[in-house]
Design an enzyme around this catalytic site. Structure first.
Site, PDB file in Angstrom:
ATOM      1  CE1 TYR A 144      -3.783   2.404   0.762  1.00 39.42           C
ATOM      2  CE2 TYR A 144      -2.371   3.269   2.491  1.00 39.42           C
ATOM      3  CZ  TYR A 144      -3.490   3.375   1.701  1.00 39.42           C
ATOM      4  OH  TYR A 144      -4.332   4.458   1.845  1.00 39.42           O
ATOM      5  CG  ASP A 239       5.877   3.434   0.750  1.00 38.35           C
ATOM      6  OD1 ASP A 239       6.194   4.066   1.779  1.00 38.35           O
ATOM      7  OD2 ASP A 239       4.694   3.218   0.430  1.00 38.35           O
ATOM      8  CE  LYS A 267       2.205   4.603   8.246  1.00 39.28           C
ATOM      9  NZ  LYS A 267       0.811   4.816   8.578  1.00 39.28           N
TER      10      LYS A 267
HETATM   11  N1  HOZ Z   1      -3.677   2.723   6.170  1.00 40.61           N
HETATM   12  C1  HOZ Z   1      -3.276   2.912   7.521  1.00 40.61           C
HETATM   13  C2  HOZ Z   1      -2.370   1.850   8.012  1.00 40.61           C
HETATM   14  N2  HOZ Z   1      -1.732   1.071   7.054  1.00 40.61           N
HETATM   15  C3  HOZ Z   1      -4.461   2.992   8.415  1.00 40.61           C
HETATM   16  C4  HOZ Z   1      -4.548   4.305   9.015  1.00 40.61           C
HETATM   17  C5  HOZ Z   1      -5.831   4.514   9.798  1.00 40.61           C
HETATM   18  O1  HOZ Z   1      -6.851   3.900   9.453  1.00 40.61           O
HETATM   19  O2  HOZ Z   1      -5.812   5.301  10.692  1.00 40.61           O
END
Ligand code: HOZ
Length: 430
Positions: A144, A239, A267
């Site tokens: 992702y 990434d 992050k």
């Molecule tokens: N896509 C985020 C973790 N891989 C989730 C973030 C969230 O839902 O706060």
């Protein structure tokens, strides 16, 4: 456990916010039940609106590596806020942040700050296309890279959690340029290359995948990708939104000893504020506007509050690299003991761990890619998740997400987590 207030808040939230949440995984859709509404957090603990306390294994999906409300970070934010929260003009702090990242990360000559990991990956891809003059790119199933259109093809994280195969709104024209194959499968990459000769601008990869649970690169996979990119004049993008400054002071590039051409961050570099960044070799980065014509911009890019939170966090990590050793030891201790209690339970399991990233798949075969992650028993995960939550341990509400350890976790917290797992597995086995 009384979660009356969370139930009330979730019902209220759904009247004004789609699904009651601002990011889909938070809705607990795949595990069922009511998402907990958090009122505060300190160190390794989250507190919900009903006052229940949880040991946190999400760490805001990675950023809170030092633990919540870290004193130095909070103080720095408070001081900066007194001088305004945004200027829309350059600041010295942005230079300090860029210099700090450059001093820590290999292969970063120039770096541009943005406001999210999505923006970072989206911009890095545009840059790779602008630089090479080619359109197609390769991503891996289950990886992702944020929610920009081009990446929403066979993506992990929330799409895997909600079992969304194709995303309405992403046009076929866009999706056609996104080529996918299995993570850890170099032969599949070579096949795509042969089928799309001289058309591939970039290969983007999570160097340690964290959006289909935690999945490690097999020996030789990253090195093989690097070689292919060199031979075919393809931009190799790491990434590192999850791994950047989580796995080591130099991120996954340093940890795996593999060089990328462009790297994306998010992050941890925001210390809990909305921050992303992309950077890399000067010859590529100099194509970004205003140096070049690859346009990219943002009103809140380099925002001073975000910068000071990230800068303070990174500085602590740089000056105290022992934090990584401590985190790794804690995570290995957790892994070894989870392994023991899972074995005793006789429930099939796979625990993947790399640095302070770890996850459990309820599976009887190795989990090395999206197909093996998806074939795990999600029903058991769901039961395990709720059994742990009811015992005050907050795991990601999806088997397709990595757990992230924070350094405020104590041995006592981890021992409690192991005991809670032992009890939970007995409950599940019935
Ligand atoms: N896509 C985020 C973790 N891989 C989730 C973030 C969230 O839902 O706060």
């Amino acid at each position: 456990m009384n979660i009356e207030k969370s139930i009330e808040l979730f019902s209220r939230a759904q009247q004004s916010i789609p699904g009651g949440v601002n990011s889909p995984v938070r809705a607990f859709k795949s595990v069922g039940g009511t998402p907990l509404f958090i009122s505060k957090a300190k160190g390794a603990y989250l507190y919900d609106a009903d006052g229940n306390k949880y040991i946190d294994y999400i760490a805001s999906w990675g950023p809170m590596i030092l633990g919540h409300a870290h004193e130095e970070v909070v103080k720095a934010i408070q001081q900066q806020a007194l001088h305004s929260t945004s200027y829309g003009a350059p600041t010295e702090l942005e230079i300090e942040m860029a210099e700090l990242i450059k001093s820590m990360a290999p292969n970063v000559d120039l770096i541009r700050m943005v406001s999210s990991g999505t923006e970072a990956c989206m911009s890095a891809l545009r840059l790779a296309r602008g630089f090479t003059g080619k359109n197609k790119f390769i991503k891996f199933e289950g990886c992702y890279h944020g929610h920009a259109d081009a990446f929403l093809v066979k993506a992990g994280s929330g799409l895997a959690t909600l079992n969304i195969q194709t995303v309405p709104g992403v046009t076929a024209g866009v999706a056609n340029d996104t080529l996918t194959c299995a993570y850890n499968d170099l032969a599949a990459v070579e096949k795509l290359l042969a089928e799309n000769k001289n058309q591939i601008a970039a290969i983007i990869v999570e160097p340690v995948a964290g959006n289909m649970g935690c999945i490690m690169p097999q020996p030789g996979f990253m090195e093989g990708l690097r070689k292919i990119c060199d031979e075919e004049n393809i931009v190799f993008i790491f990434d590192e939104v999850m791994t950047g400054f989580r796995l080591s002071t130099g991120g996954a590039q340093q940890k795996l000893n593999v060089n990328a051409d462009l790297v994306t961050y998010g992050k941890v570099i925001g210390g809990g504020m909305p921050v992303g960044a992309f950077g890399g070799k000067k010859e590529i980065m100099q194509h970004i506007a205003p140096l070049g014509n690859v346009y990219q911009a943002g009103t809140l890019s380099g925002n001073p509050i975000a910068m000071i939170a990230g800068y303070t966090t990174l500085k602590i990590l740089k000056e105290n690299p022992s934090i990584y050793k401590e985190l790794e030891e804690k995570t290995a201790y957790l892994r070894n003991n989870l392994h023991r209690v899972f074995l005793e339970s006789k429930i099939p399991f796979v625990i993947n761990q790399f640095g302070s990233m770890i996850s459990v798949h309820f599976s009887d075969h190795a989990v090395t890619d999206f197909a093996s992650a998806s074939s795990a028993n999600n029903d058991l995960f769901k039961k395990y998740f709720h059994a742990m939550l009811s015992r005050g341990v907050y795991l990601p509400p999806s088997a397709f997400e990595s757990w992230f350890l924070n350094n405020a976790l104590t041995k006592k917290d981890i021992d409690y987590t192991i005991e809670a797992t032992e009890e939970s597995l007995k409950e599940i086995a019935g």
